[in-house]
Design an enzyme around this catalytic site. Structure first.
Site, PDB file in Angstrom:
ATOM      1  N   CYS B  83       0.817  -1.219   0.000  1.00 32.90           N
ATOM      2  CA  CYS B  83       0.000   0.000   0.000  1.00 32.90           C
ATOM      3  C   CYS B  83       0.846   1.262   0.000  1.00 32.90           C
ATOM      4  CB  CYS B  83      -0.959  -0.011   1.187  1.00 32.90           C
ATOM      5  SG  CYS B  83      -1.959  -1.495   1.208  1.00 32.90           S
ATOM      6  N   HIS B 333      -9.404   3.789  -1.211  1.00 39.09           N
ATOM      7  CA  HIS B 333      -8.033   3.296  -1.080  1.00 39.09           C
ATOM      8  C   HIS B 333      -7.687   2.316  -2.201  1.00 39.09           C
ATOM      9  CE1 HIS B 333      -4.282   2.080   0.538  1.00 39.09           C
ATOM     10  NE2 HIS B 333      -4.684   1.129   1.340  1.00 39.09           N
TER      11      HIS B 333
END
Lengths: 129, 386
Positions: B83, B333
């Site tokens: 991420c 996200h």
């Protein structure tokens, strides 16, 4: 999961083998080639302590594909009595009764399987001590 | 080392974008950034992306995106750091301009996450943990952060309500962001009665699954001054650090050491402390993550992230406005895009163009992006020249 990838980890998953740094005593689980503490490269094979306590835990209710049939199940970070920390499932417990600090013991269990007709993966889970 | 400017920013509206292919998402954001900068030639480009192989069955994104952006044969490099892929890609672009190797570099991040079923997405994300010693046993990312949350609650007395306060605050901000995936407000009760995912974390503690991309154009300060299209925004500090891949290998399960280290490096370069920033875009993949980041950045004392959030310290009008964009929670996200989108938000804020969510008089911003349970982290400092 391909078979070789599972087979390679058997000494750790079946016999709980770790590597103890001969220089500083750091216990690496899984074994490593270089000690992250003192950078020594010589390790002696040792077996993990078979009891410990729950450092933290959760109950998984939304699972990855291989574990969708198992929910809800408890996962914990367990601090073994030799100081090594591992992540594993805690089973044979009332999920509402689990708490940090609970004593647990390692057991050899079925973890998952590779599809309908694939290899069955075994490894360690924890039960109340 | 040369100074580096952010001369262009671009980001599409995020969400479940079924009609769009991954290449469309990246190219759309890249074109917005190039148009915003007023340039059509670049020296090289980066693509931050975590898991296109598992999520859409496509690797080799560097070349794919250069091709579809009409920029071949420029060097095009994909960067993967879970991420933190976007933040690490940005740092590579920064290094390339700062070193003198290139004058204009495009950095984009992208993820296309809704093409496959939920279980497969959960699996793909879980590969950012230690596959053989965490994933093998059935742990998920919400599960790992849930274990961090429970440890934090046990040690510091952080409450369930304080966690929920992070989501309420970020949705409050996200409701003012037209590009957010979920631009609506929520309540403490709404968060605390949402579906349980991994105790004690509920659905509304978790950032969503998102399709989206973001891009920035970096250049030398001389070129930015020549183009003169926007207030001059510079990247004055860049830091990156790593930590153990497995959560269980850390002595302190409640401390994000890589974020602390990356912030130290970035702040040393920018000659400031995190507390001197006017706004913060941080990696709130789960509500507990934002609380732990506040502590790792030194904005609050260890263990005080929960009470500080409940007291409004991190609200839009607070002393340290955190995630004015809505954060990962409300904005969405798309993992590889997140680190770049944080820079888009900071640049827009520093230009004074953030509309209803504008942090008044913002001169310096800090972006913190992390991968896994904090096994990698980046921190960047942006400043606007007045």
């Amino acid at each position: 999961m391909i078979t070789a990838r599972y087979w390679r980890e058997m000494p750790q998953r079946y016999r709980y083998e770790a590597g103890k740094c001969v220089k500083c005593g750091y216990v690496a689980f899984p074994p490593r080639l270089i000690c992250p503490v003192c950078k020594a490269r010589e390790f002696q094979t040792v077996t993990l302590a078979n009891t410990g306590k729950i450092e933290t835990f959760t109950v998984i209710r939304v699972a990855p594909s291989d574990f969708e049939d198992e929910v809800p199940y408890a996962m914990a970070v367990i601090k073994l009595d030799d100081g090594v920390q591992v992540t594993a499932q805690v089973v044979d417990v009332d999920l509402d009764e689990l708490k940090i600090g609970d004593r647990v013991r390692i057991e050899f269990r079925r973890i998952s399987q590779d599809g309908e007709a694939g290899v069955i993966f075994y490894g360690y889970k924890f039960v109340p001590a | 080392m040369r100074d580096v400017a952010v001369i262009g920013i671009g980001m599409n509206k995020w969400g479940e974008l079924w009609p769009s292919r991954i290449r469309d998402l990246y190219v759309e954001a890249a074109l917005l950034a190039l148009d915003d900068a007023g340039v059509d030639k670049i020296d090289s480009m980066y693509v931050g992306c975590m898991s296109s192989g598992l999520l859409v069955g496509q690797e080799h994104l560097g070349a794919l995106m250069a091709d579809y952006l009409g920029q071949a044969p420029v060097p095009a490099t994909r960067v993967e750091s879970a991420c933190a892929s976007g933040g690490v890609a940005l740092r590579q672009g920064f290094i390339e301009v700062a070193s003198g190797m290139s004058d204009v570099v495009l950095v984009g991040g992208v993820e296309k996450m809704t093409d496959i079923d939920g279980g497969s997405t959960t699996y793909a994300l879980a590969t950012a943990a230690d596959q053989e010693y965490e994933g093998f046993h059935g742990v998920t990312f919400p599960g790992l952060y849930a274990m961090m949350a429970r440890a934090h609650m046990a040690r510091y007395g952080t409450t369930r309500e304080q966690l929920a306060q992070v989501a309420v605050k970020n949705h409050e901000n996200g409701a003012k962001n037209p590009r957010a995936q979920f631009p609506f407000t929520t309540t403490l009760e709404g968060v605390m009665t949402s579906t349980m995912v991994a105790d004690p974390l509920r659905l509304m503690d978790c950032s969503p699954v998102t399709d989206g991309a973001a891009a920035v154009v970096l250049s030398t300060v001389e070129m930015a001054k020549k183009l003169k299209r926007h207030p001059l925004v510079k990247i004055t500090g860049s830091g990156q650090a790593s930590a153990s891949i497995a959560l269980h290998a850390r002595a302190d399960l409640t401390w994000l050491g890589s974020t602390e280290a990356a912030a130290k490096t970035a702040c040393k370069m920018a000659r400031c402390t995190p507390r001197e920033a006017d706004l913060f875009e941080v990696h709130d993949c789960f509500t507990i993550a934002e609380i732990m980041v506040l502590e790792a950045l030194g904005l609050v004392e260890k263990g005080k992230g929960g009470p500080a959030t409940a007291a409004g310290l991190t609200a839009l009008g607070g002393e340290f406005p955190v995630n004015a964009s809505g954060g990962l929670k409300a904005k969405g996200h798309p993992v590889g895009a997140t680190g770049v989108a944080q820079i888009v938000e900071l640049a827009e804020q520093l230009r004074g163009d953030a509309g209803a969510r504008q942090v008044k008089g913002a001169k310096r911003g800090l972006a913190q992006n992390m991968g896994g349970t904090g096994a990698s982290a980046t921190v960047h400092i942006l400043e606007v020249e007045s």
